[in-house]
Design a protein around this motif. Sequence first.
Motif, PDB file in Angstrom:
ATOM      1  N   LYS A  91       0.801  -1.219   0.000  1.00  0.00           N
ATOM      2  CA  LYS A  91       0.000   0.000   0.000  1.00  0.00           C
ATOM      3  C   LYS A  91       0.837   1.273   0.000  1.00  0.00           C
ATOM      4  O   LYS A  91       0.288   2.363   0.100  1.00  0.00           O
ATOM      5  CB  LYS A  91      -0.953  -0.014   1.197  1.00  0.00           C
ATOM      6  CG  LYS A  91      -1.949  -1.150   1.101  1.00  0.00           C
ATOM      7  CD  LYS A  91      -2.930  -1.156   2.231  1.00  0.00           C
ATOM      8  CE  LYS A  91      -3.913  -2.319   2.044  1.00  0.00           C
ATOM      9  NZ  LYS A  91      -4.922  -2.356   3.072  1.00  0.00           N
ATOM     10  N   CYS A  92       2.156   1.145  -0.145  1.00  0.00           N
ATOM     11  CA  CYS A  92       2.973   2.360  -0.184  1.00  0.00           C
ATOM     12  C   CYS A  92       2.646   3.131  -1.459  1.00  0.00           C
ATOM     13  O   CYS A  92       2.247   2.552  -2.467  1.00  0.00           O
ATOM     14  CB  CYS A  92       4.458   2.026  -0.072  1.00  0.00           C
ATOM     15  SG  CYS A  92       5.292   1.630  -1.610  1.00  0.00           S
ATOM     16  N   PRO A  93       2.761   4.459  -1.428  1.00  0.00           N
ATOM     17  CA  PRO A  93       2.384   5.282  -2.589  1.00  0.00           C
ATOM     18  C   PRO A  93       3.111   4.921  -3.884  1.00  0.00           C
ATOM     19  O   PRO A  93       2.494   4.929  -4.954  1.00  0.00           O
ATOM     20  CB  PRO A  93       2.727   6.704  -2.143  1.00  0.00           C
ATOM     21  CG  PRO A  93       2.609   6.665  -0.656  1.00  0.00           C
ATOM     22  CD  PRO A  93       3.090   5.290  -0.259  1.00  0.00           C
ATOM     23  N   VAL A  94       4.387   4.579  -3.829  1.00  0.00           N
ATOM     24  CA  VAL A  94       5.108   4.243  -5.064  1.00  0.00           C
ATOM     25  C   VAL A  94       4.583   2.931  -5.640  1.00  0.00           C
ATOM     26  O   VAL A  94       4.335   2.827  -6.843  1.00  0.00           O
ATOM     27  CB  VAL A  94       6.636   4.175  -4.823  1.00  0.00           C
ATOM     28  CG1 VAL A  94       7.363   3.663  -6.055  1.00  0.00           C
ATOM     29  CG2 VAL A  94       7.173   5.553  -4.423  1.00  0.00           C
ATOM     30  N   HIS A  95       4.353   1.933  -4.789  1.00  0.00           N
ATOM     31  CA  HIS A  95       3.809   0.655  -5.259  1.00  0.00           C
ATOM     32  C   HIS A  95       2.436   0.861  -5.885  1.00  0.00           C
ATOM     33  O   HIS A  95       2.138   0.326  -6.956  1.00  0.00           O
ATOM     34  CB  HIS A  95       3.730  -0.337  -4.097  1.00  0.00           C
ATOM     35  CG  HIS A  95       3.273  -1.699  -4.498  1.00  0.00           C
ATOM     36  ND1 HIS A  95       1.943  -2.026  -4.633  1.00  0.00           N
ATOM     37  CD2 HIS A  95       3.973  -2.818  -4.798  1.00  0.00           C
ATOM     38  CE1 HIS A  95       1.851  -3.303  -4.994  1.00  0.00           C
ATOM     39  NE2 HIS A  95       3.067  -3.797  -5.099  1.00  0.00           N
ATOM     40  N   ARG A  96       1.597   1.644  -5.235  1.00  0.00           N
ATOM     41  CA  ARG A  96       0.248   1.895  -5.760  1.00  0.00           C
ATOM     42  C   ARG A  96       0.312   2.615  -7.099  1.00  0.00           C
ATOM     43  O   ARG A  96      -0.461   2.300  -8.018  1.00  0.00           O
ATOM     44  CB  ARG A  96      -0.562   2.685  -4.744  1.00  0.00           C
ATOM     45  CG  ARG A  96      -0.885   1.827  -3.507  1.00  0.00           C
ATOM     46  CD  ARG A  96      -1.512   2.596  -2.403  1.00  0.00           C
ATOM     47  NE  ARG A  96      -2.755   3.204  -2.847  1.00  0.00           N
ATOM     48  CZ  ARG A  96      -3.529   3.947  -2.092  1.00  0.00           C
ATOM     49  NH1 ARG A  96      -3.198   4.183  -0.841  1.00  0.00           N
ATOM     50  NH2 ARG A  96      -4.633   4.454  -2.564  1.00  0.00           N
ATOM     51  N   THR A  97       1.222   3.556  -7.252  1.00  0.00           N
ATOM     52  CA  THR A  97       1.368   4.277  -8.516  1.00  0.00           C
ATOM     53  C   THR A  97       1.841   3.344  -9.623  1.00  0.00           C
ATOM     54  O   THR A  97       1.288   3.357 -10.730  1.00  0.00           O
ATOM     55  CB  THR A  97       2.364   5.442  -8.357  1.00  0.00           C
ATOM     56  OG1 THR A  97       1.857   6.350  -7.373  1.00  0.00           O
ATOM     57  CG2 THR A  97       2.567   6.182  -9.672  1.00  0.00           C
ATOM     58  N   LEU A  98       2.839   2.532  -9.331  1.00  0.00           N
ATOM     59  CA  LEU A  98       3.346   1.599 -10.337  1.00  0.00           C
ATOM     60  C   LEU A  98       2.296   0.569 -10.733  1.00  0.00           C
ATOM     61  O   LEU A  98       2.175   0.206 -11.901  1.00  0.00           O
ATOM     62  CB  LEU A  98       4.602   0.894  -9.824  1.00  0.00           C
ATOM     63  CG  LEU A  98       5.835   1.774  -9.660  1.00  0.00           C
ATOM     64  CD1 LEU A  98       6.945   1.004  -8.961  1.00  0.00           C
ATOM     65  CD2 LEU A  98       6.293   2.321 -10.990  1.00  0.00           C
ATOM     66  N   SER A  99       1.527   0.100  -9.765  1.00  0.00           N
ATOM     67  CA  SER A  99       0.494  -0.907 -10.038  1.00  0.00           C
ATOM     68  C   SER A  99      -0.664  -0.336 -10.844  1.00  0.00           C
ATOM     69  O   SER A  99      -1.245  -1.024 -11.674  1.00  0.00           O
ATOM     70  CB  SER A  99      -0.034  -1.489  -8.728  1.00  0.00           C
ATOM     71  OG  SER A  99       0.991  -2.156  -8.050  1.00  0.00           O
TER      72      SER A  99
ATOM     73  N   ASN B 206       0.213   7.985 -16.369  1.00  0.00           N
ATOM     74  CA  ASN B 206      -0.030   8.698 -17.607  1.00  0.00           C
ATOM     75  C   ASN B 206       1.110   9.694 -17.780  1.00  0.00           C
ATOM     76  O   ASN B 206       1.144  10.730 -17.136  1.00  0.00           O
ATOM     77  CB  ASN B 206      -1.378   9.413 -17.565  1.00  0.00           C
ATOM     78  CG  ASN B 206      -1.679  10.172 -18.842  1.00  0.00           C
ATOM     79  OD1 ASN B 206      -0.824  10.320 -19.713  1.00  0.00           O
ATOM     80  ND2 ASN B 206      -2.885  10.654 -18.949  1.00  0.00           N
ATOM     81  N   VAL B 207       2.083   9.365 -18.631  1.00  0.00           N
ATOM     82  CA  VAL B 207       3.237  10.225 -18.866  1.00  0.00           C
ATOM     83  C   VAL B 207       2.948  11.058 -20.101  1.00  0.00           C
ATOM     84  O   VAL B 207       2.666  10.524 -21.168  1.00  0.00           O
ATOM     85  CB  VAL B 207       4.514   9.382 -19.060  1.00  0.00           C
ATOM     86  CG1 VAL B 207       5.702  10.277 -19.378  1.00  0.00           C
ATOM     87  CG2 VAL B 207       4.785   8.525 -17.831  1.00  0.00           C
ATOM     88  N   GLN B 208       3.027  12.373 -19.941  1.00  0.00           N
ATOM     89  CA  GLN B 208       2.800  13.284 -21.065  1.00  0.00           C
ATOM     90  C   GLN B 208       4.126  13.929 -21.433  1.00  0.00           C
ATOM     91  O   GLN B 208       4.725  14.631 -20.627  1.00  0.00           O
ATOM     92  CB  GLN B 208       1.775  14.342 -20.689  1.00  0.00           C
ATOM     93  CG  GLN B 208       0.431  13.730 -20.344  1.00  0.00           C
ATOM     94  CD  GLN B 208      -0.581  14.766 -19.892  1.00  0.00           C
ATOM     95  OE1 GLN B 208      -0.303  15.950 -19.831  1.00  0.00           O
ATOM     96  NE2 GLN B 208      -1.766  14.300 -19.576  1.00  0.00           N
ATOM     97  N   ILE B 209       4.580  13.690 -22.647  1.00  0.00           N
ATOM     98  CA  ILE B 209       5.869  14.200 -23.110  1.00  0.00           C
ATOM     99  C   ILE B 209       5.651  15.478 -23.903  1.00  0.00           C
ATOM    100  O   ILE B 209       4.842  15.503 -24.830  1.00  0.00           O
ATOM    101  CB  ILE B 209       6.592  13.152 -23.961  1.00  0.00           C
ATOM    102  CG1 ILE B 209       6.870  11.909 -23.131  1.00  0.00           C
ATOM    103  CG2 ILE B 209       7.891  13.729 -24.544  1.00  0.00           C
ATOM    104  CD1 ILE B 209       7.461  10.761 -23.897  1.00  0.00           C
TER     105      ILE B 209
END
Length: 127
Positions: free
Chosen positions: A110-118, A122-125
């Motif tokens: 439930k850590c924020p980085v794990h939740r984000t990766l899971s 949305n990467v905007q270049i």
Amino acid sequence: MADPQGTVVVSGVEGFKREITAGRHHLVAYELLLAALGSCMSMTIALYARRKAIPLHRVVIRLSHSRDYENDCENCMTEDRRLDRVRVQLELTGDFSAEQRAKLIEIAHKCPVHRTLSAGINVQIEA
């Protein structure tokens, strides 16, 4: 010209070595994503243990990254399949019960980085 606060600059074109400037900090990047995930998991576990008075003495997290093309790409043309794998080995030391240990492992997810990766990002270049 100074970069705006919060800006990270990554540079390099040869091989996999990248120079990183983040504020006053200068680093060379190789495995920073794994370091971020491991750090976040460790902090989340420790914070939960403190809040719940679980006698946790030490957290060691070992992470590795791999890809499994053969198994994942059997149906690549018809399915959106993840190729990347992150293996996380948790070493939790303390005077806690099996139930408390299971809860600490659950909390690691439930850590924020794990939740984000899971969840995906949305990467905007902009170029």
